[in-house]
Scaffold this motif. Structure first.
Motif, short mmCIF file in Angstrom:
data_model
loop_
_atom_site.label_atom_id
_atom_site.label_comp_id
_atom_site.label_asym_id
_atom_site.label_seq_id
_atom_site.Cartn_x
_atom_site.Cartn_y
_atom_site.Cartn_z
N LEU A 123 0.83 -1.21 0.00
CA LEU A 123 0.00 0.00 0.00
C LEU A 123 0.87 1.26 0.00
N SER A 124 1.91 1.25 0.80
CA SER A 124 2.83 2.39 0.86
C SER A 124 3.52 2.59 -0.49
N TYR A 125 3.93 1.48 -1.10
CA TYR A 125 4.58 1.52 -2.41
C TYR A 125 3.65 2.12 -3.46
N LEU A 126 2.39 1.69 -3.46
CA LEU A 126 1.41 2.23 -4.41
C LEU A 126 1.21 3.73 -4.21
N GLU A 127 1.11 4.14 -2.97
CA GLU A 127 0.91 5.55 -2.66
C GLU A 127 2.07 6.39 -3.20
N THR A 128 3.29 5.90 -2.99
CA THR A 128 4.48 6.61 -3.44
C THR A 128 4.64 6.60 -4.95
N GLU A 129 4.56 5.41 -5.54
CA GLU A 129 4.81 5.26 -6.97
C GLU A 129 3.74 5.90 -7.84
N LEU A 130 2.49 5.84 -7.41
CA LEU A 130 1.40 6.41 -8.20
C LEU A 130 1.12 7.87 -7.82
N GLU A 131 1.81 8.32 -6.78
CA GLU A 131 1.68 9.70 -6.30
C GLU A 131 0.22 10.05 -6.01
N ILE A 132 -0.40 9.20 -5.19
CA ILE A 132 -1.79 9.41 -4.78
C ILE A 132 -1.88 9.25 -3.26
N SER A 133 -2.99 9.69 -2.71
CA SER A 133 -3.20 9.57 -1.27
C SER A 133 -4.56 8.92 -1.01
N PRO A 134 -4.76 8.35 0.18
CA PRO A 134 -6.05 7.73 0.50
C PRO A 134 -7.20 8.73 0.35
N ILE A 135 -8.31 8.24 -0.10
CA ILE A 135 -9.50 9.08 -0.28
C ILE A 135 -10.15 9.31 1.09
N ASP A 136 -10.72 10.47 1.27
CA ASP A 136 -11.47 10.77 2.50
C ASP A 136 -12.86 10.15 2.39
N ASN A 137 -13.37 9.65 3.50
CA ASN A 137 -14.75 9.15 3.58
C ASN A 137 -15.11 8.15 2.47
N PRO A 138 -14.41 7.01 2.40
CA PRO A 138 -14.67 6.05 1.32
C PRO A 138 -16.12 5.58 1.26
#
Length: 169
Positions: A123-138
């Motif tokens: 999950l951390s790798y995806l966040e870094t490599e895709l340059e995205i952050s978790p969505i608020d209020n899924p």
């Protein structure tokens, strides 16, 4: 132009860690739309794009707990990945269709409690490599999308209508 989905595929991660496994031999269930393009699987649940909905991501679940087999989860693949970051995998996102908010929050806590270090690293790798952050209020995001969805663009096989015993549109 390379899409975020293309970038994701190039990362070549173990998709089973986020319940988005790549499958070579796809068993086609009766409810899989004929105009779907698979992006990953969690058992028999297919995650896909469906023409004519563009980048919208759908779940197709032959064992659904809801009154529909195909339903939207995210407006775009980027939002889908941000939902995965927020929820840890596709599993809680896919189940929003039939859950109330309390059940969803409880399920998220249960999923987080069993998350492995390998999953956290992915999950951390995806966040870094895709340059995205978790969505608020899924939960609210998915429920709002599903409440306004027009499913008239989904095409089904004859088997779908036969299995459900409904007249073909």
């Amino acid at each position: 132009m390379e899409t975020l989905f293309d970038q994701y595929k190039e990362l070549n991660i173990n998709g089973s860690l986020i319940c988005l496994e790549q499958v070579e031999d796809i068993y086609s269930y009766f409810c899989y739309p004929t105009n779907a393009k698979a992006i990953g699987f969690e058992g028999s649940i297919m995650y896909c794009f469906i023409e004519p909905y563009g980048e919208m991501v759908f779940a197709c679940n032959p064992d659904t707990c809801a009154d529909v087999f195909v339903y939207p989860l995210a407006r775009t693949f980027e939002d889908f990945m941000r939902l995965i970051l927020a929820c840890g995998s596709t599993n809680p996102i896919e189940q929003i269709i039939w859950m109330d908010k309390d059940k969803f929050e409880k399920h998220l806590k249960e999923e987080e409690a069993i998350r492995t270090e390998e999953q956290k690293t992915t999950l951390s790798y995806l966040e870094t490599e895709l340059e995205i952050s978790p969505i608020d209020n899924p939960y609210d995001y998915v429920k709002e999308l599903q409440s306004r969805f027009d499913n008239s663009g989904i095409e089904y096989s004859d088997e779908y209508y036969d299995v459900l015993g409904i007249d073909r549109k």
